[in-house]
Design a protein around this motif. Sequence first.
Motif, PDB file in Angstrom:
ATOM      1  N   GLU A   1       0.922  -0.979   0.013  1.00 14.52           N
ATOM      2  CA  GLU A   1      -0.012  -0.043  -0.052  1.00 14.52           C
ATOM      3  C   GLU A   1       0.989   1.194   0.049  1.00 14.52           C
ATOM      4  OE1 GLU A   1      -2.608  -0.152   3.526  1.00 14.52           O
ATOM      5  OE2 GLU A   1      -3.148  -2.217   3.141  1.00 14.52           O
ATOM      6  N   VAL A   2       0.548   2.112  -0.860  1.00 16.34           N
ATOM      7  CA  VAL A   2       1.131   3.462  -0.797  1.00 16.34           C
ATOM      8  C   VAL A   2       0.317   4.563  -0.944  1.00 16.34           C
ATOM      9  CG1 VAL A   2       3.020   4.866  -2.270  1.00 16.34           C
ATOM     10  CG2 VAL A   2       3.081   2.403  -2.201  1.00 16.34           C
ATOM     11  N   VAL A   3       0.919   5.645  -0.139  1.00 14.44           N
ATOM     12  CA  VAL A   3      -0.034   6.963  -0.186  1.00 14.44           C
ATOM     13  C   VAL A   3       0.831   7.936  -0.620  1.00 14.44           C
ATOM     14  CG1 VAL A   3      -1.437   8.701   1.214  1.00 14.44           C
ATOM     15  CG2 VAL A   3      -1.625   6.222   2.001  1.00 14.44           C
ATOM     16  N   TYR A   4       0.143   8.627  -1.884  1.00  9.86           N
ATOM     17  CA  TYR A   4       0.972   9.726  -2.374  1.00  9.86           C
ATOM     18  C   TYR A   4       0.254  11.002  -1.770  1.00  9.86           C
ATOM     19  CZ  TYR A   4       2.240   5.978  -5.507  1.00  9.86           C
ATOM     20  OH  TYR A   4       2.815   4.809  -5.967  1.00  9.86           O
ATOM     21  N   ASP A   5       1.209  12.109  -1.899  1.00 10.49           N
ATOM     22  CA  ASP A   5       0.838  13.519  -1.502  1.00 10.49           C
ATOM     23  C   ASP A   5       1.083  14.123  -2.776  1.00 10.49           C
ATOM     24  OD1 ASP A   5      -0.015  16.045  -0.779  1.00 10.49           O
ATOM     25  OD2 ASP A   5       1.338  16.080   0.985  1.00 10.49           O
ATOM     26  N   ARG A   6      -0.035  14.578  -3.501  1.00 11.82           N
ATOM     27  CA  ARG A   6       0.463  15.326  -4.864  1.00 11.82           C
ATOM     28  C   ARG A   6       1.419  14.527  -5.684  1.00 11.82           C
ATOM     29  NH1 ARG A   6      -0.220  18.886  -0.720  1.00 11.82           N
ATOM     30  NH2 ARG A   6      -1.508  20.408  -1.037  1.00 11.82           N
TER      31      ARG A   6
ATOM     32  N   CYS B   1       3.496  12.336  -4.925  1.00 12.82           N
ATOM     33  CA  CYS B   1       4.824  11.941  -4.351  1.00 12.82           C
ATOM     34  C   CYS B   1       4.586  10.990  -3.248  1.00 12.82           C
ATOM     35  CB  CYS B   1       5.509  13.305  -3.497  1.00 12.82           C
ATOM     36  SG  CYS B   1       6.919  12.924  -2.760  1.00 12.82           S
ATOM     37  N   PRO B   2       5.149   9.926  -3.181  1.00 18.25           N
ATOM     38  CA  PRO B   2       4.984   8.816  -2.236  1.00 18.25           C
ATOM     39  C   PRO B   2       5.448   9.262  -0.648  1.00 18.25           C
ATOM     40  CG  PRO B   2       6.848   8.165  -3.587  1.00 18.25           C
ATOM     41  CD  PRO B   2       6.277   9.324  -4.200  1.00 18.25           C
ATOM     42  N   ILE B   3       4.604   9.228   0.289  1.00 14.49           N
ATOM     43  CA  ILE B   3       4.760   9.770   1.649  1.00 14.49           C
ATOM     44  C   ILE B   3       4.837   8.606   2.630  1.00 14.49           C
ATOM     45  CG2 ILE B   3       4.278  12.028   1.221  1.00 14.49           C
ATOM     46  CD1 ILE B   3       1.740  11.567   2.600  1.00 14.49           C
ATOM     47  N   TRP B   4       4.075   7.488   2.371  1.00 12.76           N
ATOM     48  CA  TRP B   4       3.673   6.548   3.315  1.00 12.76           C
ATOM     49  C   TRP B   4       3.592   5.253   2.509  1.00 12.76           C
ATOM     50  CZ3 TRP B   4       0.034   2.888   4.441  1.00 12.76           C
ATOM     51  CH2 TRP B   4       0.057   2.491   5.919  1.00 12.76           C
TER      52      TRP B   4
END
Length: 159
Positions: A63-68, A70-73
Amino acid sequence: MSEMNQEEFIRFLIRAKQETYAAQGDDGTRQPLVPGSKQLEYGEGPWLYRDIYFGFSHFSGQEVVYDRECPIWSMTYSGGTAPDIKDSRRIREVYAFLRAALRKLQPDRPFRGPCLFREGAFRYEDESVGGVDQFHGRERITEEGRVIYSLTYQGGWIR
């Protein structure tokens, strides 16, 4: 990430997890980026949650969370049903219970399900160490004391 932003992130992560596999299972799969995988996504504002995994009775994923963009988590995981469980209907029954447990995420440990969840003959247990910034854990499902599913996971902020 500031404390307020981290709280917002955790609320987003919980919604994303509850709206994807926990709610839809494989039925929520969209056209995958990686051939042979299953892919689930949930977006809200600047954030995008993407879960890509391979397999069925035994699976691995990330699982990956992106902010705009950009991978952040990120969180990686691997597990599945016990090797002697081969019937696809039985596997689906176990995973239906798993999804019910995963819908009960808690803000203090938004990785998988609650520490303990019971329904009928099934018992879900999850143990984790750490916080959203860096963590690892293990979940399992038992039926009448017998382990019928297990999974390990780890992850945190991408630095």
